[in-house]
Design a protein around this motif. Structure first.
Motif: not given
Length: 339
Positions: A278-291
């Motif tokens: 789990v991360g923290f921020d929801d940067l734009p790139g977080s929708s496109y990491t794998t997974p």
């Protein structure tokens, strides 16, 4: 006098006033929105402006009002996507206002922030937006005596200074609570910098979630990071080198989570099959990491927009009423129920 206006003799406010049959001061007040005139008179002025192709000089207007029509923005790291998203919100809010921005960087250094703010004040900006930072609330209040200031990451409210603070402790709790609900009990935590207020609060949220679930706190699976990708990689490497047992990792920001994800990948560990993340921020790139990364969404764009609108209200001596969207858990594909 001839009605013809060459480029050498551009149309003036007096020319517009003469054509519209009003005084120059009336034209000026209509342009800056302070005139109380009939719709008919306002229309005749607008028609005259259109007919004579009159373009007001913004510099002359701002000087007359005692304003530079610029705002200063202090970010901590211009290259960070975290600040980039907030700057998008600021940029959007400035559209159509006539204001331009001057952006400087404080590099998470209090002395440098003070220097940059003084630089902006010397450039006669009309107000300042301070995004995070290390200077004290007292310093912010002192600087606000010179120009209005809106700051993120702090709780202050005066007629010339306003602070926005998100509930980072709640965000940390929300992230860890999600993992606990999926059955995880050995949850490693990658912190932010030890002297960063947001990072301290997120760690406090981690501890509270564990305590509420009767899970004992184990400092051996809490590793200090610095909000950068490389620290996420180092944290995972450290956990494996010291042979710690854990089924999930909670990172204090998305960039650290990206680094952790890469380190796990290089060790042949599957996310989320073997370890949840789990991360923290929801940067734009977080929708496109794998997974795609499960994370806590900060309303970064909204913060930029709201901070800008609030600053413009302060500059105009108007009351400010604002509310920021709350932090929320965004469940994607890096977390799963423990087997």
């Amino acid at each position: 006098m001839s009605e013809h206006h060459s480029n050498d003799n551009p149309t003036t406010l007096i020319d517009v006033a003469r054509l519209a049959g009003v005084s120059p001061s009336t034209v000026s007040r209509i342009l800056n929105g302070t005139a109380k005139v009939s719709d008919e008179k306002r229309q005749s002025v607008m028609d005259a402006i259109a007919k004579m192709n009159f373009a007001p000089n913004p510099m002359a207007q701002s000087l007359k009002r005692g304003r530079s029509m610029t705002i200063g923005i202090v970010v901590q790291d211009i290259s960070s996507p975290f600040f980039d998203e907030t700057l998008h919100g600021i940029d959007e809010a400035l559209k159509g206002t006539g204001y331009a921005s001057v952006i400087v960087s404080g590099h998470w250094n209090a002395a440098e922030e003070v220097d940059r703010i003084r630089l902006l004040l010397a450039r006669k900006v009309d107000g300042i937006i301070l995004l995070s930072g290390r200077i004290t609330d007292e310093s912010v209040l002192q600087f606000s005596e010179h120009r209005p200031i809106v700051s993120t990451g702090r709780s202050i409210q005066t007629q010339r200074a306003l602070g926005f603070k998100l509930d980072n402790e709640y965000g940390g709790w929300l992230a860890v609570r999600h993992l606990i609900e999926l059955g995880h009990r050995r949850i490693a935590f990658i912190t932010g910098p030890a002297n960063n207020c947001d990072a301290i609060e997120r760690l406090a949220g981690y501890k509270r979630a564990l305590q509420e679930a009767d899970i004992s706190y184990d400092p051996k699976i809490v590793v200090e990071g610095d909000f950068h990708e490389s620290s996420g990689m180092r944290a995972i490497n450290h956990l494996f080198e010291t042979q710690q047992q854990f089924t999930a990792v909670c990172a204090a920001n998305d960039l650290s989570a990206y680094g952790a994800r890469l380190s796990l990948y290089r060790k042949g560990i599957r996310v989320p099959d073997d370890i949840s993340l789990v991360g923290f921020d929801d940067l734009p790139g977080s929708s496109y990491t794998t997974p795609p990364l499960t994370t806590i969404r900060q309303p970064l764009y909204d913060i930029g927009r709201i901070a800008t609108n609030s600053l413009l209200h302060l500059i105009n001596g108007e009351a400010v009423e604002t509310s920021i969207p709350p932090l929320e858990l965004i469940v994607r594909e890096t977390t799963r129920r423990i087997r």
